[in-house]
Design an enzyme around this catalytic site. Structure first.
Site: not given
Length: 285
Positions: A203, A227, A277
């Site tokens: 991430d 995100s 993502q």
């Protein structure tokens, strides 16, 4: 530099069970006071894994980041047992603060089984991690809280093959980059933990190809980035205390959203994971 930057991460990943399907966790301090998305994703995975029969490891995860979390408040992880089949187990995990969901994720686990086995190769010509500058090399002389975090407190050694985006945009506006990363310290031989830590690390830079392709960087004035969701597939066993290559791209951006994708390879070329993502990415007018 912190003696063992991995220790605080391992500490917050040890969740406190309050009943067989409910766990409580804390958060690492972060610049800005928001919970790091990779942290809550890893914690949700570990909470789900704690309810799964031995011998089954996660092979896929799909999660949505619903709200920003507060690092000063505990997080409750409530696990829903969706399915226990002969080969596969499915769990839904809600991460809650103040009774409100900040993340919801479904994870699928599988017993080790034989079957067809192939994988794309690692791209050729990538320099070794020892030949790529680290964040410490780039930011070590800068007196700033974010620079201090990346050089002294971050749990992973991150090395951008194509040049970093900490201080300004890259030379070429292309939507691809390669990043070496490895934990800053050895880790126990626990495959569920390594897979959770890969989710944690993934991430950190997954939306960077969007910045690179649009000619921006982390210091772009007025940048707003967050995100929205995270999808991950583990193909093979992985160790995050060995060097891993994160080969990234961004195929599309539109409507204030951009998509980041990555393949993760071991140093000797084995494809161990794929990640995608979508993020909210807004630049100043």
């Amino acid at each position: 530099m912190t003696t063992d930057p991995m220790r605080p991460v391992l500490d917050i990943l040890r969740l406190d069970p309050t009943d067989p399907d409910v766990f409580t966790g804390s958060s690492l301090p972060q610049p800005g006071g928001r919970v790091f998305g990779g942290q809550v994703l890893a914690q949700a995975l570990l909470a789900a894994g704690a309810t799964v029969p031995d011998g089954r490891l996660p092979h896929s995860l799909h999660g949505y980041f619903l709200r920003a979390g507060d690092v000063a408040e505990p997080i409750t992880f409530a696990v829903e047992r969706l399915r226990d089949g002969r080969s596969f187990t499915a769990r839904r995990t809600h991460a809650l603060q103040g009774g409100t969901a900040i993340l919801s994720a479904i994870t699928s686990f599988q017993e080790t089984q034989d079957g067809v086995d192939y994988a794309d190769p690692m791209p050729p010509g990538v320099p070794d991690p020892e030949d790529v500058p680290s964040a410490l090399d780039v930011l070590g002389g800068i007196d700033h809280p974010v620079a201090k975090f990346w050089t002294q407190e971050a749990a992973f050694d991150v090395r951008h093959v194509d040049g970093q985006l900490y201080l300004g945009p890259a030379g070429d506006a292309i939507g691809q980059q390669s990043v070496w990363f490895r934990s800053r310290g050895p880790l126990p031989d626990d495959q569920l933990l390594h897979r959770a830590l890969l989710a944690y690390a993934s991430d950190q830079v997954l939306l960077e190809p969007i910045l690179r392709r649009t000619g921006h960087s982390w210091v772009t004035r007025g940048l707003s980035i967050a995100s929205l969701d995270h999808a991950m597939w583990w193909h093979r066993d992985v160790r995050v205390d060995d060097w891993l290559l994160y080969v990234q791209s961004s195929p599309s951006a539109q409507g204030g959203r951009g998509l980041g994708a990555a393949r993760v390879f071991t140093r000797d070329g084995a494809l161990v994971a794929s990640v995608a993502q979508e993020g909210m990415v807004r630049f100043p007018d």
